[in-house]
Design a protein around this motif. Sequence first.
Motif, PDB file in Angstrom:
ATOM      1  N   LEU A   2      42.922  51.550  37.125  1.00  0.00           N
ATOM      2  CA  LEU A   2      44.243  51.100  37.516  1.00  0.00           C
ATOM      3  C   LEU A   2      44.139  49.667  38.032  1.00  0.00           C
ATOM      4  N   TYR A   3      45.093  48.830  37.649  1.00  0.00           N
ATOM      5  CA  TYR A   3      45.154  47.467  38.172  1.00  0.00           C
ATOM      6  C   TYR A   3      46.330  47.375  39.134  1.00  0.00           C
ATOM      7  N   ILE A   4      46.131  46.665  40.242  1.00  0.00           N
ATOM      8  CA  ILE A   4      47.094  46.661  41.338  1.00  0.00           C
ATOM      9  C   ILE A   4      47.415  45.227  41.729  1.00  0.00           C
ATOM     10  N   ALA A   5      48.716  44.931  41.834  1.00  0.00           N
ATOM     11  CA  ALA A   5      49.156  43.657  42.395  1.00  0.00           C
ATOM     12  C   ALA A   5      49.283  43.848  43.905  1.00  0.00           C
ATOM     13  N   ASP A   6      48.375  43.277  44.655  1.00  0.00           N
ATOM     14  CA  ASP A   6      48.321  43.440  46.106  1.00  0.00           C
ATOM     15  C   ASP A   6      49.136  42.307  46.736  1.00  0.00           C
ATOM     16  N   THR A   7      50.419  42.584  46.960  1.00  0.00           N
ATOM     17  CA  THR A   7      51.361  41.542  47.364  1.00  0.00           C
ATOM     18  C   THR A   7      50.950  40.867  48.666  1.00  0.00           C
ATOM     19  N   GLY A   8      50.691  41.672  49.699  1.00  0.00           N
ATOM     20  CA  GLY A   8      50.396  41.114  51.013  1.00  0.00           C
ATOM     21  C   GLY A   8      49.110  40.317  51.068  1.00  0.00           C
ATOM     22  N   ASN A   9      48.137  40.694  50.254  1.00  0.00           N
ATOM     23  CA  ASN A   9      46.849  39.989  50.238  1.00  0.00           C
ATOM     24  C   ASN A   9      46.780  38.916  49.157  1.00  0.00           C
ATOM     25  N   ASN A  10      47.853  38.765  48.380  1.00  0.00           N
ATOM     26  CA  ASN A  10      47.908  37.722  47.336  1.00  0.00           C
ATOM     27  C   ASN A  10      46.705  37.781  46.398  1.00  0.00           C
ATOM     28  N   CYS A  11      46.435  38.981  45.906  1.00  0.00           N
ATOM     29  CA  CYS A  11      45.299  39.133  45.001  1.00  0.00           C
ATOM     30  C   CYS A  11      45.551  40.275  44.027  1.00  0.00           C
ATOM     31  N   ILE A  12      44.680  40.396  43.042  1.00  0.00           N
ATOM     32  CA  ILE A  12      44.747  41.454  42.037  1.00  0.00           C
ATOM     33  C   ILE A  12      43.531  42.357  42.241  1.00  0.00           C
ATOM     34  N   THR A  21      36.442  53.807  43.416  1.00  0.00           N
ATOM     35  CA  THR A  21      36.059  52.555  44.060  1.00  0.00           C
ATOM     36  C   THR A  21      37.083  51.468  43.729  1.00  0.00           C
ATOM     37  N   VAL A  22      37.277  50.571  44.684  1.00  0.00           N
ATOM     38  CA  VAL A  22      38.224  49.470  44.523  1.00  0.00           C
ATOM     39  C   VAL A  22      37.465  48.152  44.536  1.00  0.00           C
ATOM     40  N   ALA A  23      37.831  47.268  43.611  1.00  0.00           N
ATOM     41  CA  ALA A  23      37.227  45.931  43.574  1.00  0.00           C
ATOM     42  C   ALA A  23      38.346  44.905  43.444  1.00  0.00           C
ATOM     43  N   THR A  24      38.154  43.751  44.062  1.00  0.00           N
ATOM     44  CA  THR A  24      39.111  42.653  43.937  1.00  0.00           C
ATOM     45  C   THR A  24      38.648  41.753  42.809  1.00  0.00           C
ATOM     46  N   ILE A  25      39.498  41.610  41.783  1.00  0.00           N
ATOM     47  CA  ILE A  25      39.080  40.814  40.623  1.00  0.00           C
ATOM     48  C   ILE A  25      39.605  39.388  40.687  1.00  0.00           C
ATOM     49  N   SER A  26      40.616  39.144  41.518  1.00  0.00           N
ATOM     50  CA  SER A  26      41.180  37.803  41.615  1.00  0.00           C
ATOM     51  C   SER A  26      41.581  37.543  43.059  1.00  0.00           C
ATOM     52  N   ASN A  27      40.859  36.650  43.733  1.00  0.00           N
ATOM     53  CA  ASN A  27      41.091  36.440  45.158  1.00  0.00           C
ATOM     54  C   ASN A  27      40.807  34.993  45.534  1.00  0.00           C
ATOM     55  N   VAL A  37      39.348  34.151  36.338  1.00  0.00           N
ATOM     56  CA  VAL A  37      40.127  35.169  37.035  1.00  0.00           C
ATOM     57  C   VAL A  37      39.763  35.251  38.504  1.00  0.00           C
ATOM     58  N   SER A  38      38.485  35.238  38.828  1.00  0.00           N
ATOM     59  CA  SER A  38      38.047  35.456  40.209  1.00  0.00           C
ATOM     60  C   SER A  38      38.557  34.384  41.163  1.00  0.00           C
TER      61      SER A  38
END
Length: 230
Positions: A2-12, A21-27, A37-38
């Motif tokens: 699943l891909y998630i748009a994390d609005t409050g953290n401004n990241c994907i 497990t959760v990973a941040t791919i764009s931060n 992307v990263s």
Amino acid sequence: ILYIADTGNNCIRMLRLSTQTVATISNGGIGIQDGPVSSSKWNGPTDIVFHSSGNLAFLYVTDATNAVIRRIDLVNDKTDLFAGNPGVEGLRDGAALSSEFRTPHGICIGLGNPTPWIYITETGGSQVRAIDTASQTTYLSVGQYGVSGYKDGIGTNVQFNTIQGIACGNITTLPILFAADTGNRAVRRIEKNIVSPSPTTAPTTTPTTTPTTTPSTSPTSAPSSTPSSS
């Protein structure tokens, strides 16, 4: 996955269901920056949709505060601008990169014939917009720019109140959209640029015109030949 748009953290983010497990791919931080992307930057990403074709795989993201639609190429590790003018809110149809949006929020994709169409809800603009991915052209689907209210009907006669989420479905080749009309506490059905039906007891919201930006062009309706899917 699943891909998630994390609005409050401004990241994907990416959620791998098999391992939980959760990973941040764009931060890359707050802002707008394309490229790898990263290290890409976002400002209030609100929704995301995945699409693959052959060896290609893309994520399309509503980057709300930047007033644009961004695209992540998962195969080639690249983020780019797909539609909109960064930081400029308004109503402009036509070539995707010259188009303007006002608080794009929800996004979904239909398989189309021969290519997909993307549908976007505009919370600030009170509209649903459509993008033909083949020609990369933006169209107005339904809604009255900057007017909040409750009204079923066709094209620009339709009114929404804080429209947010949207989902696409097909009945054979007929495109159907379902939109979360938050302010009216209703789910609206959009079929061939027509919104129907009204609930048994319609909301009592009084339409109010509250645009904060002047549309760059007069609203134009989506093509009379509606894409074969949503």
